[in-house]
Enzyme design. Structure first.
Site, PDB file in Angstrom:
ATOM      1  N   HIS A 174       0.606   1.043 -13.578  1.00 24.30           N
ATOM      2  CA  HIS A 174       1.425  -0.111 -13.967  1.00 24.30           C
ATOM      3  C   HIS A 174       2.901   0.302 -13.882  1.00 24.30           C
ATOM      4  CE1 HIS A 174       2.240  -3.952 -15.838  1.00 24.30           C
ATOM      5  NE2 HIS A 174       3.146  -3.340 -16.577  1.00 24.30           N
ATOM      6  N   ASP A 234      -4.311  -4.198 -18.532  1.00 25.79           N
ATOM      7  CA  ASP A 234      -3.316  -3.183 -18.932  1.00 25.79           C
ATOM      8  C   ASP A 234      -3.524  -2.618 -20.331  1.00 25.79           C
ATOM      9  OD1 ASP A 234      -2.055  -3.547 -16.458  1.00 25.79           O
ATOM     10  OD2 ASP A 234      -0.772  -5.132 -17.246  1.00 25.79           O
ATOM     11  N   GLY A 236       0.770  -1.218   0.000  1.00 30.42           N
ATOM     12  CA  GLY A 236       0.000   0.000   0.000  1.00 30.42           C
ATOM     13  C   GLY A 236       0.807   1.277   0.000  1.00 30.42           C
ATOM     14  N   SER A 237       2.037   1.235  -0.501  1.00 26.66           N
ATOM     15  CA  SER A 237       2.801   2.492  -0.508  1.00 26.66           C
ATOM     16  C   SER A 237       2.077   3.536  -1.362  1.00 26.66           C
ATOM     17  CB  SER A 237       4.232   2.271  -1.008  1.00 26.66           C
ATOM     18  OG  SER A 237       4.237   1.803  -2.327  1.00 26.66           O
ATOM     19  N   ASN A 238       1.459   3.102  -2.443  1.00 30.85           N
ATOM     20  CA  ASN A 238       0.707   4.053  -3.264  1.00 30.85           C
ATOM     21  C   ASN A 238      -0.578   4.495  -2.577  1.00 30.85           C
ATOM     22  OD1 ASN A 238       1.951   4.510  -6.069  1.00 30.85           O
ATOM     23  ND2 ASN A 238       2.222   2.313  -5.733  1.00 30.85           N
TER      24      ASN A 238
HETATM   25  C1  GRF Z   1       3.228  -0.671  -7.597  1.00 32.34           C
HETATM   26  O1  GRF Z   1       4.504  -0.820  -8.128  1.00 32.34           O
HETATM   27  C2  GRF Z   1       2.240  -0.408  -8.694  1.00 32.34           C
HETATM   28  O2  GRF Z   1       2.784   0.182  -9.820  1.00 32.34           O
HETATM   29  C3  GRF Z   1       1.761  -1.775  -9.062  1.00 32.34           C
HETATM   30  O3  GRF Z   1       1.815  -2.523  -7.877  1.00 32.34           O
HETATM   31  C4  GRF Z   1       2.752  -1.953  -6.978  1.00 32.34           C
HETATM   32  C5  GRF Z   1       2.026  -1.756  -5.687  1.00 32.34           C
HETATM   33  O4  GRF Z   1       2.846  -1.360  -4.640  1.00 32.34           O
HETATM   34  N1  GRF Z   1       0.473  -1.730  -9.684  1.00 32.34           N
HETATM   35  P1  GRF Z   1       2.184  -0.832  -3.283  1.00 32.34           P
HETATM   36  O5  GRF Z   1       1.288  -1.924  -2.739  1.00 32.34           O
HETATM   37  O6  GRF Z   1       1.428   0.410  -3.600  1.00 32.34           O
HETATM   38  O7  GRF Z   1       3.348  -0.592  -2.367  1.00 32.34           O
END
Ligand code: GRF
Length: 208
Positions: free
Chosen positions: A123, A164, A31-33
């Site tokens: 992606h 995608d 979940g870093s994003n």
């Molecule tokens: C990210 O690299 C994103 O591009 C891909 O999955 C990864 C998720 O990472 N879709 P996180 O769980 O957000 O850390």
């Protein structure tokens, strides 16, 4: 939906924020994003994170989001394959936009039809290369390195019925050195994700 507003000389009031847009985040992993998106919009009165939904009970994102006061929803893999169920949740939560942030299950066609060009994915490479079913995580970076590509990056795109292949919204590029490893490529890609993903989401929301 409700926005806390400060009225000069009076107590805070709760008013119905008619222009407030609500985001539902789907995530399966660390979940870093997702966390970055939550932080980015925390002080934005026009955008609310309605929930973080996951199909993975061990997803690191769930306790992190809860600690930030965001509602979390945990569903089984069977449940997330059910377009009716996901649609019902998103409609009940009055979601305007769905953001996939490391979400590893296929989005049911029904949800895509209910939210046309309202589901965004990120992606970790430059589509249309290095995408498709089972291309996620470090597999993507391995494929980029194996191809000897001098660049990689991120693609932010709408979700359609095919993995995608939805319309691309934005791409951001990083250069790769011959000495790169999966770890260093992942790091470069994650840096791009942290900077650009929330901003692109914001620009999409502004056009809704
Ligand atoms: C990210 O690299 C994103 O591009 C891909 O999955 C990864 C998720 O990472 N879709 P996180 O769980 O957000 O850390």
């Amino acid at each position: 939906m409700f926005q806390k507003v400060k009225v000069v000389g009076k107590e805070s009031l709760y008013l119905c924020g008619m222009n407030t847009k609500r985001i539902g985040i789907f995530a399966s992993g660390n979940g870093s994003n997702a966390i970055n998106i939550i932080q980015y919009f925390q002080s934005n009165g026009k955008v609310e994170i309605a929930f973080v939904l996951s199909n993975n009970k061990n997803a690191g994102v769930l306790p992190l989001a809860e600690n930030m006061g965001v509602k979390t929803i945990l569903l089984s893999n069977e449940d997330v394959a059910d377009g009716h169920k996901l649609t019902e949740i998103c409609q009940q939560e009055k979601v305007d936009l769905i953001v996939l942030a490391g979400y590893l299950r296929k989005i049911p066609d029904q949800l895509i039809h209910e939210y046309p060009e309202r589901i965004i994915n990120i992606h970790p490479a430059l589509l249309p290369s290095f995408g498709g079913k089972n291309m996620y995580g470090d597999r993507v970076h391995e494929a980029v390195l194996n191809a000897g590509s001098p660049i990689s990056g991120i693609t932010i795109h709408f979700v359609n019925e095919h993995f995608d292949e939805g319309r691309i919204i934005s791409q951001f590029v990083c250069e790769l050195e011959p000495s790169e490893t999966v770890n260093t490529v992942r790091q470069k890609v994650q840096e791009l994700e942290q900077v650009h993903f929330p901003r692109v989401i914001e620009s999409v929301i502004e056009q809704l």
